[in-house]
Design a protein around this motif. Structure first.
Motif: not given
Ligand code: ASP
Length: 438
Positions: A290, A292, A328, A372-373, A376-377, A406, A409, A413
């Motif tokens: 989860a 990027s 995201t 990208g962790v 994060a969203s 997550d 998504r 991403n």
């Protein structure tokens, strides 16, 4: 035969098997073990392997991003293609971002997951009242404002390079420094130029070599990460949020299985089946971690396996891992409108067309800014809810299912970054013989 199958060439299969095993083992653990303490002990032990794997990936992210961008930009600047490739890449990021958000927007308006009977909506809102999730959320929101968005851009120019290089969460600053240094490398001449070129190149080669070694452990890492997540989440959390989860998954699936492959066919002229086959290990690593950013080393490696040149992948992918987050952006849009729908059921206040447009824009802007962790969203969503004057602490409603979404998504991403890498590569005359359309 079996020995042959253990070869690194079949890594994606190894990861897939690890994933299936994780689901089976997690289901067995939940079925057989009900003692909370035993569960914690088991997941902590298994979790160690997941953490080791993620830590190892993160270990190479900063040197890799720096070296990859410096090498990529220096290469492009000396061929005077930096401006062209840079603007192409950014334009594609924006286009795919909009496509993703509109996909989410349309589905959330058609399915209307938040438009439920008032008792159900009230029950959802009441279920988070006074819970830890809600107070954690309230603490997160505290002191956040619009201004945080501006700060993301301000922080992209770091006041201290060495400080910036110690922050895995601040990749935008590292990218900025690397672009500048890569670009000005080409202003040097003679022996000094050669030394600096070799320095970036050497740093790049050694981090890629370390990455290759780390990703051999991906099956173990993936197994550990996914087992712990499934044991921790269970399936009961999904019931009251069934329509919401379905909306997110359908929208992500459309982007992942239809729009991105169509772009691969028409814009990159590559065969999506072959391309997905080559990049599956990045997609699966993104799914399991989860993150990027943590997946980036694997993303770069798999793009190169598909034939994308070092020059293109080194520039497009690190940038994409930070600023191009289609999954995201889509998710932000669906969550905000889902909460707005619940809000209008409970309070009777309608959410108009202009507000929806505002969500589209804010989702795009914030998806560029989020790191990208994992999770994060959520930060970005609280910002958007705040701007729209919706109750941001209601985000706690979806927390129980956030991690699984997550994972989905993040995979989207990374796949979008890889799609754009293929399009840019092909438009720059690269052949990609192993994946190109017949
Ligand atoms: N986990 C996502 C990523 O790393 C970001 C997010 O949507 O939370 O790409």
């Amino acid at each position: 035969m079996f020995k042959e199958f253990l070869n690194a060439r079949y890594l994606a299969w190894h990861i897939l098997i690890a994933l299936a095993l994780a689901i089976i083992v997690a289901a067995l653990i939940r079925w057989r073990i009900s003692n909370a303490e035993t569960l914690t002990t088991i997941t902590s032990w298994i979790g160690i392997f997941g953490t080791l794997f993620i830590n190892a990936l993160k270990m190479v992210v900063v040197p890799l991003v720096f070296a990859a961008i410096a090498v990529g930009v220096a290469g492009m600047a000396s061929q005077k293609s930096f401006g062209r490739i840079g603007s192409k890449t950014i334009a594609l990021y924006l286009v795919t971002g909009f496509i993703a958000i509109f996909t989410g927007l349309i589905l959330v308006n058609v399915i209307q997951p938040g438009n439920m009977q008032i008792e159900h909506a009230q029950a959802l809102v009441d279920s988070i009242e006074g819970t830890d999730a809600q107070s954690n959320m309230a603490a997160r929101i505290e002191g956040r404002s619009w201004w945080d968005l501006v700060q993301i851009i301000v922080r992209a120019v770091p006041p201290n390079i060495f400080d910036a290089l110690t922050n895995n969460g601040g990749l935008l600053a590292i990218i900025f420094v690397a672009v500048v240094f890569g670009f000005f490398t080409t202003k040097l001449t003679g022996a000094v130029r050669e030394t600096i070129d070799n320095l970036w190149q050497g740093m790049y080669d050694v981090t890629i070599a370390v990455t290759l070694w780390i990703i051999r452990f991906a099956p173990i890492g993936v197994f550990a990460l996914v087992t712990v997540i499934i044991v921790g989440t269970g399936f009961s959390a999904f019931k009251p949020l069934f329509w919401f989860v379905l909306t997110v998954l359908l929208a992500l699936a459309l982007h992942f299985f239809v729009w991105l492959p169509l772009m691969q066919v028409f814009l990159a002229r590559v065969n999506p089946f072959k391309y997905y086959g080559k990049v599956a290990k990045a997609q699966l690593t993104a799914f399991s971690t989860a993150s990027s950013s943590a997946t980036l080393p694997v993303t770069i490696k798999s793009a190169q396996d598909a034939g994308v040149s070092k020059r293109t992948s080194s520039f497009v992918l690190p940038l994409g891992a930070t600023v191009n987050m289609d999954g995201t952006a889509l998710y932000e849009c669906v969550v905000v409108i889902f909460i707005a729908q619940i809000y209008s059921v409970v309070s009777g206040v309608e959410f108009g067309f202009i507000e929806q447009l505002l969500v589209v824009l804010l989702a795009l802007v914030t998806s560029i800014g989020v790191a990208g962790v994992p999770a994060a969203s959520l930060v970005a969503i609280t910002l958007i809810l705040g701007v729209l004057e919706l109750p941001a602490e209601w985000l706690a409603i979806i927390l129980a299912v956030d991690r699984i979404l997550d994972m989905c998504r993040t995979s989207t991403n990374v796949t979008s970054d890889l799609t754009i890498a293929a399009i840019v590569a092909r438009s720059e005359g690269e052949e990609l013989p192993e994946v190109k359309a017949a």
